[in-house]
Scaffold this motif. Structure first.
Motif, PDB file in Angstrom:
ATOM      1  N   ASP A 198       0.771  -1.073  -0.070  1.00 33.05           N
ATOM      2  CA  ASP A 198      -0.092  -0.085  -0.049  1.00 33.05           C
ATOM      3  C   ASP A 198       1.077   1.070   0.093  1.00 33.05           C
ATOM      4  O   ASP A 198       1.972   1.247   0.474  1.00 33.05           O
ATOM      5  CB  ASP A 198      -0.867  -0.066   1.265  1.00 33.05           C
ATOM      6  N   ARG A 199       0.412   2.228  -0.425  1.00 29.76           N
ATOM      7  CA  ARG A 199       1.228   3.408  -0.705  1.00 29.76           C
ATOM      8  C   ARG A 199       1.233   4.270   0.666  1.00 29.76           C
ATOM      9  O   ARG A 199       0.091   4.143   1.390  1.00 29.76           O
ATOM     10  CB  ARG A 199       0.629   4.771  -1.611  1.00 29.76           C
ATOM     11  N   ARG A 200       2.139   4.771   1.328  1.00 33.99           N
ATOM     12  CA  ARG A 200       2.469   5.373   2.516  1.00 33.99           C
ATOM     13  C   ARG A 200       3.241   6.179   2.415  1.00 33.99           C
ATOM     14  O   ARG A 200       4.178   6.428   1.562  1.00 33.99           O
ATOM     15  CB  ARG A 200       2.605   4.503   3.445  1.00 33.99           C
ATOM     16  N   GLU A 201       3.247   7.378   3.385  1.00 35.48           N
ATOM     17  CA  GLU A 201       4.409   8.475   3.264  1.00 35.48           C
ATOM     18  C   GLU A 201       5.521   7.963   4.337  1.00 35.48           C
ATOM     19  O   GLU A 201       5.265   7.851   5.634  1.00 35.48           O
ATOM     20  CB  GLU A 201       3.754   9.559   4.181  1.00 35.48           C
ATOM     21  N   ALA A 202       6.705   7.756   3.619  1.00 34.66           N
ATOM     22  CA  ALA A 202       7.633   7.340   4.538  1.00 34.66           C
ATOM     23  C   ALA A 202       8.808   8.547   5.092  1.00 34.66           C
ATOM     24  O   ALA A 202       8.843   9.340   4.327  1.00 34.66           O
ATOM     25  CB  ALA A 202       8.542   6.349   3.803  1.00 34.66           C
ATOM     26  N   VAL A 203       9.492   8.413   5.994  1.00 37.66           N
ATOM     27  CA  VAL A 203      10.530   9.360   6.249  1.00 37.66           C
ATOM     28  C   VAL A 203      11.714   8.783   5.584  1.00 37.66           C
ATOM     29  O   VAL A 203      12.156   7.655   5.908  1.00 37.66           O
ATOM     30  CB  VAL A 203      10.616   9.132   8.011  1.00 37.66           C
ATOM     31  N   ARG A 204      12.455   9.714   5.138  1.00 42.65           N
ATOM     32  CA  ARG A 204      13.769   9.296   4.315  1.00 42.65           C
ATOM     33  C   ARG A 204      14.697  10.306   5.135  1.00 42.65           C
ATOM     34  O   ARG A 204      14.894  11.568   4.968  1.00 42.65           O
ATOM     35  CB  ARG A 204      13.460   9.473   2.988  1.00 42.65           C
ATOM     36  N   PHE A 205      16.020   9.882   5.740  1.00 38.71           N
ATOM     37  CA  PHE A 205      16.789  10.301   6.153  1.00 38.71           C
ATOM     38  C   PHE A 205      18.004  10.590   5.379  1.00 38.71           C
ATOM     39  O   PHE A 205      18.519   9.660   4.397  1.00 38.71           O
ATOM     40  CB  PHE A 205      17.270   9.936   7.466  1.00 38.71           C
ATOM     41  N   GLU A 206      18.714  11.943   5.091  1.00 42.83           N
ATOM     42  CA  GLU A 206      19.891  12.254   4.522  1.00 42.83           C
ATOM     43  C   GLU A 206      20.933  12.370   5.414  1.00 42.83           C
ATOM     44  O   GLU A 206      20.932  13.172   6.472  1.00 42.83           O
ATOM     45  CB  GLU A 206      19.753  13.623   3.770  1.00 42.83           C
ATOM     46  N   LEU A 207      21.729  11.205   5.529  1.00 41.84           N
ATOM     47  CA  LEU A 207      23.024  11.023   6.480  1.00 41.84           C
ATOM     48  C   LEU A 207      24.304  11.449   5.584  1.00 41.84           C
ATOM     49  O   LEU A 207      24.609  11.207   4.694  1.00 41.84           O
ATOM     50  CB  LEU A 207      22.998   9.658   7.056  1.00 41.84           C
ATOM     51  N   VAL A 208      25.079  12.114   6.347  1.00 33.42           N
ATOM     52  CA  VAL A 208      26.088  12.693   5.842  1.00 33.42           C
ATOM     53  C   VAL A 208      27.406  12.291   6.588  1.00 33.42           C
ATOM     54  O   VAL A 208      27.356  11.990   7.842  1.00 33.42           O
ATOM     55  CB  VAL A 208      26.186  14.240   5.697  1.00 33.42           C
ATOM     56  N   PRO A 209      28.408  12.107   6.157  1.00 36.62           N
ATOM     57  CA  PRO A 209      29.726  11.888   6.749  1.00 36.62           C
ATOM     58  C   PRO A 209      30.044  12.553   7.984  1.00 36.62           C
ATOM     59  O   PRO A 209      29.556  13.715   7.984  1.00 36.62           O
ATOM     60  CB  PRO A 209      30.749  11.566   5.742  1.00 36.62           C
ATOM     61  N   ARG A 317      -1.279  18.174  -0.019  1.00 41.69           N
ATOM     62  CA  ARG A 317      -0.606  17.802  -1.260  1.00 41.69           C
ATOM     63  C   ARG A 317      -0.259  16.193  -1.360  1.00 41.69           C
ATOM     64  O   ARG A 317      -0.158  15.482  -2.029  1.00 41.69           O
ATOM     65  CB  ARG A 317       0.764  18.598  -1.114  1.00 41.69           C
ATOM     66  N   HIS A 318       0.177  15.691   0.066  1.00 43.85           N
ATOM     67  CA  HIS A 318       0.708  14.317   0.084  1.00 43.85           C
ATOM     68  C   HIS A 318      -0.454  13.166   0.147  1.00 43.85           C
ATOM     69  O   HIS A 318      -0.211  12.221  -0.183  1.00 43.85           O
ATOM     70  CB  HIS A 318       1.793  13.962   1.072  1.00 43.85           C
ATOM     71  N   GLY A 323      -4.251  15.744  -4.543  1.00 46.06           N
ATOM     72  CA  GLY A 323      -2.785  16.180  -4.263  1.00 46.06           C
ATOM     73  C   GLY A 323      -2.095  16.669  -5.493  1.00 46.06           C
ATOM     74  O   GLY A 323      -1.319  17.758  -5.283  1.00 46.06           O
ATOM     75  N   ASP A 324      -2.018  15.766  -6.610  1.00 47.56           N
ATOM     76  CA  ASP A 324      -1.291  15.982  -7.650  1.00 47.56           C
ATOM     77  C   ASP A 324      -1.652  17.351  -8.301  1.00 47.56           C
ATOM     78  O   ASP A 324      -0.948  18.257  -8.813  1.00 47.56           O
ATOM     79  CB  ASP A 324      -1.279  14.986  -8.743  1.00 47.56           C
ATOM     80  N   THR A 325      -2.850  17.743  -8.309  1.00 44.07           N
ATOM     81  CA  THR A 325      -3.564  18.754  -9.111  1.00 44.07           C
ATOM     82  C   THR A 325      -3.096  20.027  -8.222  1.00 44.07           C
ATOM     83  O   THR A 325      -2.756  21.246  -8.820  1.00 44.07           O
ATOM     84  CB  THR A 325      -5.069  18.815  -9.219  1.00 44.07           C
ATOM     85  N   PHE A 326      -3.237  19.846  -6.866  1.00 37.61           N
ATOM     86  CA  PHE A 326      -2.966  20.922  -6.003  1.00 37.61           C
ATOM     87  C   PHE A 326      -1.460  21.487  -6.085  1.00 37.61           C
ATOM     88  O   PHE A 326      -1.065  22.516  -6.267  1.00 37.61           O
ATOM     89  CB  PHE A 326      -3.225  20.496  -4.579  1.00 37.61           C
TER      90      PHE A 326
END
Length: 339
Positions: A198-209, A317-318, A323-326
């Motif tokens: 199923d589609r869901r909103e995931a949290v995506r972390f940007e990790l840096v050195p 929006r999400h 959402g896409d039209t908005f």
């Protein structure tokens, strides 16, 4: 790599986290760690001798500094693991704690947060990997929208909590390979499939050195800056003495883009033209910065690609049926702005 160096680095990290001090004596370290070291290295030479030898090695590596009277200053302590080395995951947890099956595994005894990733995560909708020097890591939660709680909050707040992030790649047979030490740089939300498809909103972390995240110390304060100054800095048109790393430039710019978006909106949602619904802890109108073209799809981190929205419009929006039209309406609005 010396297993004793690994152990003593970990014990020094634990001492600093437990006491809040950057100095320690050999006696204090022994009182804290003797039982654990004896259990970890049964049948070896006395822990006192091994500890003294290892402290000298760390002095030679400039990770600690001898201050006299038996006291050491903890200066540039390296990670207790060697990059590219493979470890047995169960051994890591035996030594340092943390949940044995979790992708995000904070230790209760040491200021460490272990992050694990691998191909097996794809069945749960995870898609982790490098984007340049940045590692994009999917938060925890197999079904439904991910929330900024539990392990996800630990990753986001690790620096504030005095914890260090250690990233490992899963291998075969319960083994993991140490990729390196990382820091939270930013996060974004992305629609992805969950474990049920199923589609869901995931949290995506940007990790840096480690050592490359955060805004440089000489980055300007924008409290009294006008929009032109904010725009120039957000687009890279202004430099302030030169950052030390490429990633520092990227993260500082990301923060500047958000600062510009909120300043331009001036407390009014750019989606519904209503005032922000409340003020944040700093007394500022609360608006969320939305990327019109998702960064995960190559969207630019640029003032022209962001708008400031109230939480309701951001969720519309999400998650909204339109959402896409908005989002297309928001893009058209952004194109007509003077900046």
């Amino acid at each position: 790599m010396s297993v004793w160096r690994e152990a003593v680095r970990a014990e020094l990290s634990r001492f600093r986290a437990r006491t809040g001090r950057d100095t320690v004596t050999r006696g204090e370290l022994l009182r804290q760690s003797l039982d654990d070291l004896e259990a970890r290295f049964p049948g070896s030479e006395t822990p006192e001798q091994s500890l003294s030898r290892t402290l000298q090695e760390l002095r030679d590596r400039d990770e600690i500094e001898f201050r006299g009277d038996g006291e050491y200053a903890i200066t540039e302590l390296a990670a207790p693991f060697e990059r590219g080395t493979t470890y047995t995951r169960s051994r890591l947890h035996d030594a340092y704690g943390g949940m044995r099956q979790s992708g995000i595994a904070p230790s209760a005894d040491y200021p460490f947060v272990f992050l694990f990733y691998g191909a097996a995560g794809e069945q749960y909708g995870y898609d982790d990997g490098f984007r340049g020097d940045t590692f994009v890591y999917t938060g925890e939660g197999q079904v439904g929208d991910m929330e900024m709680t539990h392990g996800n909050r630990v990753v986001r707040d690790h620096a504030e909590d005095g914890r260090r992030l250690y990233l490992f790649e899963n291998a075969d047979g319960g083994e993991v390979t140490f990729v390196g030490e990382y820091e939270y740089g930013d996060h974004f939300r992305q629609e992805m499939d969950d474990a049920n498809g199923d589609r869901r909103e995931a949290v995506r972390f940007e990790l840096v050195p480690a050592g490359a995240s955060g805004v440089p110390d000489d980055a300007p304060e924008f409290d009294d800056a006008d929009l032109t100054d904010l725009y120039e800095h957000a687009t890279g048109g202004e430099t302030t003495g030169g950052p030390t790393t490429t990633r520092s430039t990227s993260y500082a710019r990301s923060e500047s883009v958000r600062e510009f978006a909120r300043a331009y909106a001036d407390g009014v949602c750019e989606g519904c033209d209503e005032p922000a619904p409340f003020r944040d802890g700093d007394g500022e109108p609360y608006l969320e910065v939305h990327h019109l073209h998702r960064r995960a799809d190559g969207g630019a981190d640029d003032p022209g690609n962001v708008v400031a929205l109230c939480p309701n419009c951001h969720r519309r929006r999400h998650h909204g049926a339109d959402g896409d039209t908005f989002n297309e309406e928001l893009k058209a609005y952004a194109e007509d702005r003077p900046y």
